[in-house]
Design an enzyme around this catalytic site. Structure first.
Site, PDB file in Angstrom:
ATOM      1  N   ASP A  31      49.406 -16.615 -12.676  1.00  0.00           N
ATOM      2  CA  ASP A  31      48.346 -17.150 -13.238  1.00  0.00           C
ATOM      3  C   ASP A  31      48.534 -18.729 -13.044  1.00  0.00           C
ATOM      4  O   ASP A  31      48.996 -19.424 -13.797  1.00  0.00           O
ATOM      5  CB  ASP A  31      48.078 -16.706 -14.833  1.00  0.00           C
ATOM      6  CG  ASP A  31      46.712 -17.472 -15.459  1.00  0.00           C
ATOM      7  OD1 ASP A  31      46.127 -18.166 -14.750  1.00  0.00           O
ATOM      8  OD2 ASP A  31      46.359 -17.169 -16.283  1.00  0.00           O
ATOM      9  N   HIS A  32      47.570 -19.387 -12.219  1.00  0.00           N
ATOM     10  CA  HIS A  32      47.893 -20.632 -11.686  1.00  0.00           C
ATOM     11  C   HIS A  32      47.595 -21.611 -12.878  1.00  0.00           C
ATOM     12  O   HIS A  32      48.303 -22.891 -12.981  1.00  0.00           O
ATOM     13  CB  HIS A  32      46.783 -21.226 -10.702  1.00  0.00           C
ATOM     14  CG  HIS A  32      45.486 -21.442 -11.141  1.00  0.00           C
ATOM     15  ND1 HIS A  32      44.484 -20.479 -11.182  1.00  0.00           N
ATOM     16  CD2 HIS A  32      44.860 -22.484 -11.483  1.00  0.00           C
ATOM     17  CE1 HIS A  32      43.341 -20.990 -11.538  1.00  0.00           C
ATOM     18  NE2 HIS A  32      43.428 -22.299 -11.666  1.00  0.00           N
ATOM     19  N   HIS A  59      43.300 -16.748 -18.385  1.00  0.00           N
ATOM     20  CA  HIS A  59      43.549 -18.073 -18.729  1.00  0.00           C
ATOM     21  C   HIS A  59      43.462 -18.472 -20.249  1.00  0.00           C
ATOM     22  O   HIS A  59      44.504 -18.975 -20.765  1.00  0.00           O
ATOM     23  CB  HIS A  59      42.508 -19.060 -17.953  1.00  0.00           C
ATOM     24  CG  HIS A  59      42.613 -19.030 -16.648  1.00  0.00           C
ATOM     25  ND1 HIS A  59      43.687 -18.342 -15.951  1.00  0.00           N
ATOM     26  CD2 HIS A  59      41.585 -19.371 -15.545  1.00  0.00           C
ATOM     27  CE1 HIS A  59      43.267 -18.419 -14.680  1.00  0.00           C
ATOM     28  NE2 HIS A  59      42.090 -18.891 -14.443  1.00  0.00           N
TER      29      HIS A  59
END
Length: 503
Positions: free
Chosen positions: A185-186, A248
């Site tokens: 998950d960037h 996120h």
């Protein structure tokens, strides 16, 4: 190709290398690591995709991507040539029973030339429907069987709901051991996101007041000015809840709410995040409309430019009820956070591109200042800014200059660019280097993925069962539908407008 003797020889295989992710994110990140001399001395990249492409054409496409998307701009000719020496391309169709033989041969040839069994990282930069066949190809070839040396990186989205996430976890778990799988998950690679841990647990000033006795509410906003751009077909099947909240925003919530880990070990930190997810109060189907709001942007004006509505976007159904805005009230039922609401919101075509966490504190128990002195009184709050300007600020009340006692709000602030004067690495730079090092701290574990889906699946099911219920439109360029304001107003709260200026 690069220069860190302490890291073992490494081969990075990018399956789906002809896609935008490779060109826009992965290669610019790797090139920046090369410039910073953080890659292993012996490092190779093998791009794998179905499209026929020669090595030189592949390298040229990647160089154009670096010029367009790297934080450092156009690549230097000599430096790029050194980097590109280790880049090659293979045309493979992972759906073919004969796929992967050329990849297996290429890996063996590189390792024979190096004289050592390298660490192999297989990065699945593929659409969700191609993850299983891609992983199955790697396992069939036996190129990812060494638990000590081989790693598999899986991009989001990881499933569409709890059932599909569990199925994908089961499938990958039959082929690989959990320690090999890096679910990326960037967002977790962003500097300020990582700094939440340091801010909370390296400073005795804050941790004693980080609980329900002192904190009144927490607000997390992730706003975008853009619409769906070229992703209409994907987004219309996903929506804001799947695209942003399940990963996120819940990750940000976990970092704010987690208990102190006993060490910086990856599993110790991830255990504490899972504890938070398990403590989130389940949504009751009959009450979801009070704590979960959805909306969709219509025509409006964003940053001075007229934009079309969501249903007018390319590859979007003209009668779509997919949410482009979502807002929620979460409660964490544990000792630290009982009774403290966590308000989360995210949306497209909002007035500013900003990601921000606001931690609001209770007002002092006794207010003895004259009423005229506190007309602009605001509770203390900590503001954690993730983008566009990374930093942390503390809002406090102070006396304004003058002969009268008049209070006003001031900010004590920390900004990365002011404090360190060093550009922060991009998220993918941090995460790719962690994969090379074998550090899984910033990556999602299987139980964490499933717990996150358990949180949001009741909302998905309620919204899917009655697509039009609670569905609101909002004008592009505004902060979402009025129903989001009503949701927090029920608890006598209101949304804070982000403290950074619009783009």
């Amino acid at each position: 190709m690069a220069h860190t003797a302490s890291l073992p020889p490494t081969i990075l295989v990018i399956v789906g290398a002809a896609g935008d992710l490779t060109r826009r994110k992965l290669i610019p990140a790797l090139y920046n690591l090369h410039l910073d001399r953080q890659l292993p001395d012996r490092f190779a990249i093998i791009g794998v995709a179905r499209r026929p492409l020669e090595d030189d054409a592949f390298r040229q496409s990647l160089r154009e991507g670096v010029a367009s998307f790297s934080r450092r701009g156009i690549a230097d000719e000599a430096v790029w040539r050194t980097f590109a020496e280790g880049v090659s391309y293979l045309s493979e169709d992972v759906l073919s029973p004969a796929s992967g033989l050329a990849l297996s041969s290429r890996l063996a040839a590189i390792e024979k030339d190096w004289g050592v069994r390298a660490n192999r990282i297989h990065y699945l930069a593929v659409p969700p429907q191609m993850m299983e066949p891609s992983a199955a190809m790697l396992q069939r070839l036996g190129v990812c069987r060494d638990c000590a040396h081989d790693r598999l990186v899986v991009e989001k989205p990881f499933g569409r709901d709890l059932e599909s996430a569990r199925a994908l976890n089961r499938f990958l778990g039959e082929l690989f051991v959990e320690s090999q799988i890096y679910r990326i998950d960037h967002y977790l690679g962003k500097e300020t996101v990582q700094n939440i841990l340091a801010f909370r647990f390296a400073n005795s000033l804050f941790e004693p007041i980080w609980n329900r006795r002192y904190i009144d509410q927490v607000q997390i906003t992730v706003a975008e000015t853009v619409g769906v751009e070229e992703r209409g077909d994907y987004y219309d099947r996903a929506g804001a809840l799947r695209d942003m909240v399940q990963n996120h925003l819940l990750q940000l919530l976990c970092l704010v709410a987690m208990e102190p880990p006993i060490s910086f070990d990856a599993d110790d930190i991830r255990n504490k995040k899972v504890d938070v997810l398990r403590a989130i109060r389940p949504f009751h189907p009959d009450a979801i409309h009070r704590v979960a709001v959805r909306g969709q942007y219509r025509r409006g004006t964003v940053l001075g430019r007229d934009v079309r509505g969501y249903r007018e976007e390319a590859k979007v159904a003209p009668d779509s009820t997919t949410e482009t805005f979502a807002a929620f009230t979460f409660h964490i039922d544990n000792w630290r956070w009982q009774g403290v609401p966590f308000y989360l919101r995210t949306g497209k075509r909002l007035p500013a591109k900003v990601s921000e966490i606001n931690v609001l504190f209770h007002e002092p128990p006794h207010q003895f200042f004259p009423s005229a002195a506190v007309e602009s009184w605001q509770p203390n709050r900590i503001v954690i800014r993730i983008q566009p300007e990374e930093g942390i600020g503390t809002r406090i009340q102070v006396k304004q200059p003058g002969t009268r006692m008049l209070l006003g709000t001031a900010e004590m602030r920390f900004r990365y660019h002011e404090a360190f004067r060093t550009p922060a690495p991009e998220a993918y730079e941090t995460l790719l280097l962690d994969v090379i090092r074998g550090d899984a701290t910033l990556f999602m574990r299987s139980d964490q993925i499933e717990c996150a889906w358990q949180v949001v699946t009741p909302i998905l099911e309620a919204w899917d069962s009655v697509p039009a219920a609670g569905f609101s439109e909002y004008a592009a360029g505004t902060w979402g539908p009025e129903s989001a304001d009503l949701m927090v107003a029920r608890q006598r709260h209101s949304w804070l407008q982000p403290s950074v200026a619009p783009e």
